[in-house]
Design a protein around this motif. Structure first.
Motif, PDB file in Angstrom:
ATOM      1  N   TYR A 146       0.845  -1.187   0.000  1.00 36.27           N
ATOM      2  CA  TYR A 146       0.000   0.000   0.000  1.00 36.27           C
ATOM      3  C   TYR A 146       0.885   1.242   0.000  1.00 36.27           C
ATOM      4  O   TYR A 146       1.725   1.418   0.883  1.00 36.27           O
ATOM      5  CB  TYR A 146      -0.902   0.014   1.243  1.00 36.27           C
ATOM      6  N   CYS A 147       0.691   2.087  -0.989  1.00 41.84           N
ATOM      7  CA  CYS A 147       1.441   3.337  -1.080  1.00 41.84           C
ATOM      8  C   CYS A 147       0.490   4.473  -0.747  1.00 41.84           C
ATOM      9  O   CYS A 147      -0.528   4.665  -1.423  1.00 41.84           O
ATOM     10  CB  CYS A 147       2.015   3.507  -2.481  1.00 41.84           C
ATOM     11  N   SER A 148       0.822   5.228   0.305  1.00 39.75           N
ATOM     12  CA  SER A 148      -0.092   6.261   0.799  1.00 39.75           C
ATOM     13  C   SER A 148       0.625   7.588   0.926  1.00 39.75           C
ATOM     14  O   SER A 148       1.780   7.655   1.343  1.00 39.75           O
ATOM     15  CB  SER A 148      -0.658   5.861   2.162  1.00 39.75           C
ATOM     16  N   LEU A 149      -0.104   8.648   0.598  1.00 39.70           N
ATOM     17  CA  LEU A 149       0.392  10.008   0.750  1.00 39.70           C
ATOM     18  C   LEU A 149      -0.199  10.563   2.035  1.00 39.70           C
ATOM     19  O   LEU A 149      -1.416  10.712   2.153  1.00 39.70           O
ATOM     20  CB  LEU A 149      -0.021  10.850  -0.453  1.00 39.70           C
ATOM     21  N   HIS A 150       0.653  10.843   3.010  1.00 30.72           N
ATOM     22  CA  HIS A 150       0.198  11.309   4.325  1.00 30.72           C
ATOM     23  C   HIS A 150       0.261  12.828   4.390  1.00 30.72           C
ATOM     24  O   HIS A 150       1.304  13.428   4.180  1.00 30.72           O
ATOM     25  CB  HIS A 150       1.056  10.699   5.433  1.00 30.72           C
ATOM     26  N   ARG A 151      -0.892  13.434   4.694  1.00 26.60           N
ATOM     27  CA  ARG A 151      -0.983  14.882   4.810  1.00 26.60           C
ATOM     28  C   ARG A 151      -1.916  15.186   5.975  1.00 26.60           C
ATOM     29  O   ARG A 151      -2.956  14.546   6.132  1.00 26.60           O
ATOM     30  CB  ARG A 151      -1.524  15.486   3.510  1.00 26.60           C
ATOM     31  N   LYS A 152      -1.576  16.150   6.774  1.00 31.29           N
ATOM     32  CA  LYS A 152      -2.374  16.484   7.940  1.00 31.29           C
ATOM     33  C   LYS A 152      -2.980  17.872   7.778  1.00 31.29           C
ATOM     34  O   LYS A 152      -2.584  18.658   6.936  1.00 31.29           O
ATOM     35  CB  LYS A 152      -1.496  16.458   9.201  1.00 31.29           C
ATOM     36  N   THR A 153      -3.963  18.172   8.589  1.00 31.65           N
ATOM     37  CA  THR A 153      -4.664  19.464   8.725  1.00 31.65           C
ATOM     38  C   THR A 153      -5.571  19.802   7.544  1.00 31.65           C
ATOM     39  O   THR A 153      -6.600  20.423   7.729  1.00 31.65           O
ATOM     40  CB  THR A 153      -3.698  20.658   8.953  1.00 31.65           C
ATOM     41  N   THR A 154      -5.232  19.408   6.336  1.00 31.76           N
ATOM     42  CA  THR A 154      -6.119  19.617   5.192  1.00 31.76           C
ATOM     43  C   THR A 154      -6.238  18.315   4.419  1.00 31.76           C
ATOM     44  O   THR A 154      -5.381  17.442   4.515  1.00 31.76           O
ATOM     45  CB  THR A 154      -5.597  20.722   4.261  1.00 31.76           C
ATOM     46  N   LYS A 155      -7.285  18.168   3.616  1.00 31.76           N
ATOM     47  CA  LYS A 155      -7.551  16.918   2.929  1.00 31.76           C
ATOM     48  C   LYS A 155      -6.514  16.644   1.854  1.00 31.76           C
ATOM     49  O   LYS A 155      -6.171  17.504   1.055  1.00 31.76           O
ATOM     50  CB  LYS A 155      -8.956  16.939   2.321  1.00 31.76           C
ATOM     51  N   CYS A 156      -6.052  15.401   1.832  1.00 32.88           N
ATOM     52  CA  CYS A 156      -5.044  14.998   0.863  1.00 32.88           C
ATOM     53  C   CYS A 156      -5.600  15.004  -0.560  1.00 32.88           C
ATOM     54  O   CYS A 156      -4.933  15.444  -1.494  1.00 32.88           O
ATOM     55  CB  CYS A 156      -4.527  13.608   1.222  1.00 32.88           C
ATOM     56  N   HIS A 187      -6.454   1.639  -7.480  1.00 30.08           N
ATOM     57  CA  HIS A 187      -6.476   3.019  -6.990  1.00 30.08           C
ATOM     58  C   HIS A 187      -7.550   3.099  -5.897  1.00 30.08           C
ATOM     59  O   HIS A 187      -8.739   3.231  -6.190  1.00 30.08           O
ATOM     60  CB  HIS A 187      -6.771   3.991  -8.125  1.00 30.08           C
ATOM     61  N   LEU A 188      -7.114   3.023  -4.649  1.00 27.39           N
ATOM     62  CA  LEU A 188      -8.047   3.020  -3.528  1.00 27.39           C
ATOM     63  C   LEU A 188      -8.629   4.412  -3.305  1.00 27.39           C
ATOM     64  O   LEU A 188      -9.765   4.560  -2.873  1.00 27.39           O
ATOM     65  CB  LEU A 188      -7.337   2.525  -2.270  1.00 27.39           C
ATOM     66  N   SER A 189      -7.835   5.441  -3.558  1.00 27.93           N
ATOM     67  CA  SER A 189      -8.275   6.834  -3.512  1.00 27.93           C
ATOM     68  C   SER A 189      -7.207   7.638  -4.243  1.00 27.93           C
ATOM     69  O   SER A 189      -6.230   7.071  -4.746  1.00 27.93           O
ATOM     70  CB  SER A 189      -8.429   7.331  -2.073  1.00 27.93           C
ATOM     71  N   GLU A 190      -7.371   8.939  -4.309  1.00 22.53           N
ATOM     72  CA  GLU A 190      -6.374   9.759  -4.992  1.00 22.53           C
ATOM     73  C   GLU A 190      -5.054   9.802  -4.223  1.00 22.53           C
ATOM     74  O   GLU A 190      -4.021  10.175  -4.781  1.00 22.53           O
ATOM     75  CB  GLU A 190      -6.909  11.175  -5.204  1.00 22.53           C
ATOM     76  N   CYS A 191      -5.100   9.401  -2.949  1.00 17.87           N
ATOM     77  CA  CYS A 191      -3.887   9.428  -2.124  1.00 17.87           C
ATOM     78  C   CYS A 191      -3.435   8.042  -1.695  1.00 17.87           C
ATOM     79  O   CYS A 191      -2.524   7.909  -0.866  1.00 17.87           O
ATOM     80  CB  CYS A 191      -4.128  10.290  -0.892  1.00 17.87           C
ATOM     81  N   ASN A 192      -4.055   7.005  -2.248  1.00 16.68           N
ATOM     82  CA  ASN A 192      -3.706   5.636  -1.885  1.00 16.68           C
ATOM     83  C   ASN A 192      -3.783   4.743  -3.113  1.00 16.68           C
ATOM     84  O   ASN A 192      -4.802   4.711  -3.802  1.00 16.68           O
ATOM     85  CB  ASN A 192      -4.659   5.087  -0.815  1.00 16.68           C
ATOM     86  N   ILE A 193      -2.692   4.034  -3.376  1.00 18.21           N
ATOM     87  CA  ILE A 193      -2.658   3.111  -4.504  1.00 18.21           C
ATOM     88  C   ILE A 193      -1.980   1.824  -4.040  1.00 18.21           C
ATOM     89  O   ILE A 193      -0.959   1.860  -3.353  1.00 18.21           O
ATOM     90  CB  ILE A 193      -1.923   3.739  -5.715  1.00 18.21           C
ATOM     91  N   SER A 194      -2.582   0.681  -4.367  1.00 11.37           N
ATOM     92  CA  SER A 194      -2.041  -0.593  -3.898  1.00 11.37           C
ATOM     93  C   SER A 194      -1.514  -1.428  -5.069  1.00 11.37           C
ATOM     94  O   SER A 194      -1.926  -1.266  -6.216  1.00 11.37           O
ATOM     95  CB  SER A 194      -3.101  -1.387  -3.135  1.00 11.37           C
ATOM     96  N   LEU A 195      -0.605  -2.333  -4.717  1.00 10.66           N
ATOM     97  CA  LEU A 195      -0.024  -3.256  -5.684  1.00 10.66           C
ATOM     98  C   LEU A 195      -0.092  -4.654  -5.081  1.00 10.66           C
ATOM     99  O   LEU A 195       0.519  -4.907  -4.029  1.00 10.66           O
ATOM    100  CB  LEU A 195       1.427  -2.870  -5.971  1.00 10.66           C
ATOM    101  N   THR A 196      -0.844  -5.552  -5.704  1.00  6.79           N
ATOM    102  CA  THR A 196      -0.974  -6.923  -5.220  1.00  6.79           C
ATOM    103  C   THR A 196      -0.208  -7.841  -6.160  1.00  6.79           C
ATOM    104  O   THR A 196      -0.420  -7.828  -7.372  1.00  6.79           O
ATOM    105  CB  THR A 196      -2.444  -7.351  -5.150  1.00  6.79           C
ATOM    106  N   VAL A 197       0.713  -8.627  -5.575  1.00  6.83           N
ATOM    107  CA  VAL A 197       1.600  -9.466  -6.376  1.00  6.83           C
ATOM    108  C   VAL A 197       1.539 -10.913  -5.895  1.00  6.83           C
ATOM    109  O   VAL A 197       1.680 -11.184  -4.704  1.00  6.83           O
ATOM    110  CB  VAL A 197       3.060  -8.984  -6.284  1.00  6.83           C
ATOM    111  N   GLU A 198       1.329 -11.821  -6.836  1.00  2.74           N
ATOM    112  CA  GLU A 198       1.496 -13.246  -6.565  1.00  2.74           C
ATOM    113  C   GLU A 198       2.968 -13.548  -6.813  1.00  2.74           C
ATOM    114  O   GLU A 198       3.417 -13.620  -7.956  1.00  2.74           O
ATOM    115  CB  GLU A 198       0.597 -14.080  -7.480  1.00  2.74           C
ATOM    116  N   LEU A 199       3.729 -13.680  -5.752  1.00  7.84           N
ATOM    117  CA  LEU A 199       5.179 -13.742  -5.857  1.00  7.84           C
ATOM    118  C   LEU A 199       5.673 -14.988  -6.587  1.00  7.84           C
ATOM    119  O   LEU A 199       5.259 -16.116  -6.290  1.00  7.84           O
ATOM    120  CB  LEU A 199       5.806 -13.675  -4.469  1.00  7.84           C
TER     121      LEU A 199
END
Length: 236
Positions: A146-156, A187-199
């Motif tokens: 899970y790749c997430s962009l963390h931002r506080k006080t205002t909406k990401c 694309h879970l949201s504009e600030c979250n994107i996931s990568l699922t891999v069958e290794l």
């Protein structure tokens, strides 16, 4: 008491800045989790930094630097902070919870009124987390990063739309990864994107990179390596 009153007034100024939506005046600084970042101060009066105070805001105000000196109390990050020769604020090994609004302020002496306007910067942190522990990584398992962009006080999401930012998973060459039989990007949201891999066997010691871009310019990136020893997956 005077220090608490001053901090309250500083917090009031910062809150007003956020509520009035003067976003063009607040500079956004992007960082990846674990890196060292420098937040510049452009309103310095005394070059020895004795006039410089740094305030951190995330729902409440915390004074990080008082007249050029790091405050050791009231902050878990004190041992990761330092003041540069130009009065900038250095944050070592950035964490997701470091995200928030940092404001450089100038006071000529203790108890004095602020002499120049604030210099605010909004720190936004990019981080990867995994659905599996490192000891659980091996061929044949399915892992989600899970790749997430963390931002506080205002909406990401608002930041992403306003500044036209884009999160993506990229290959070693920088090309966008595509969905395959073993890789799924969501694309879970504009600030979250996931990568699922069958290794697979070939994924051992492979780097998976999440990248934040603005137009064609890379703002920051963060990566995770899948690696294990033994346990080779025999596939036909």
């Amino acid at each position: 008491m005077a220090d608490h009153t001053l901090l309250f007034l500083c917090c009031l100024i910062v809150t007003t800045l956020l509520l009035t939506g003067v976003s063009g005046f607040v500079i956004t600084v992007f960082s990846s989790y674990g890196e060292n970042i420098t937040l510049p101060c452009k309103n310095v009066i005394y070059q020895d930094c004795s006039s410089t105070t740094w305030i951190y805001y995330n729902k409440t105000c915390i004074k990080l630097v008082d007249h050029g000196k790091i405050r050791k109390e009231n902050t878990y990050r004190a041992d990761r902070l330092s003041v540069g020769s130009d009065c900038s604020l250095n944050i070592h090994k950035v964490k997701a919870r470091d995200a928030g609004l940092y404001t450089c302020q100038q006071f000529l002496h203790e108890g004095a009124r602020q002499t120049v306007v604030d210099y605010p910067l909004h720190l936004t942190v990019l981080k990867i987390s995994s659905s599996l522990k490192q000891t659980e990584i091996r061929a044949g398992r399915t892992v989600t990063l899970y790749c997430s962009l963390h931002r506080k006080t205002t909406k990401c999401d608002g930041l992403v739309r306003t500044e036209r930012l884009r999160l993506s998973w990229v290959s070693e060459t920088g090309a966008d990864l595509q969905n395959t039989s073993t890789v799924t990007i969501s694309h879970l949201s504009e600030c979250n994107i996931s990568l699922t891999v069958e290794l697979q066997d070939q994924d051992n010691q492979r780097e998976w990179r999440c990248q934040l871009t603005k137009g064609k310019k890379i703002q920051t990136s963060v990566s995770r390596v899948t690696q294990w020893t033994g346990g080779i997956l025999n596939t036909p």
